[in-house]
Design a protein around this motif. Structure first.
Motif: not given
Length: 156
Positions: A109-124
């Motif tokens: 899982f790397k840039p330009g291929d598969y990856h996980v998007m973490a939406m609305q990241p917490s300030p934590d």
């Protein structure tokens, strides 16, 4: 006396079966047998609040064929598996279809291929910290791993 010998032999055989079953390790919650995840990292966006990306190396040598279909990231409001696809004149990020995993599968899982998007990241989610990532698999299984949180300019 013969009857006693058969009963004793049967009891010993059943006892041996029970010992074999007890020796088999119990499944560990959050761990898929045969799955290994290494080099996990959450890379924050340059603009605070924008989605972060999760990258890692996955190997699978389990006996059952599975599909990886979703993910959760601690400290993110939502997460989804994306894939970059090539179209004439451009690359486009799309939500991934379930990813088949069979014995011998290795995925990066790397840039330009598969990856996980973490939406609305917490300030934590701060650079230098860690976040737990949960991969969701067919059959209800999950595989959890800890990912290092990196700043936007750090190595992906």
């Amino acid at each position: 006396m013969k009857r006693f010998g058969f009963v004793l032999a049967g009891a010993l055989a059943l006892g041996a079966c029970a010992e074999e079953q007890a020796a088999e390790p119990a499944p560990v919650e959050g761990v898929v047998p045969g799955m290994t995840v290494e080099n996990g990292r959450v890379v924050l966006a340059p603009v605070s609040g924008n989605p972060a990306a999760v990258y890692f190396d996955l190997s699978y040598d389990g006996e059952r064929a599975l599909s990886l279909y979703d993910a959760e990231v601690e400290g993110a409001g939502e997460a989804m598996i994306h894939q970059t696809i090539e179209e004439p004149g451009q690359n486009r990020m799309v939500e991934s279809v379930p990813i088949p995993l069979t014995a011998g599968t290795k995925l990066e899982f790397k840039p330009g291929d598969y990856h996980v998007m973490a939406m609305q990241p917490s300030p934590d989610l701060e650079a230098g910290g860690t976040a737990e990532v949960t991969l969701k698999l067919s059959g209800g299984g999950t595989h959890k791993f800890t990912a290092e949180v990196r700043a936007a300019g750090d190595e992906r």
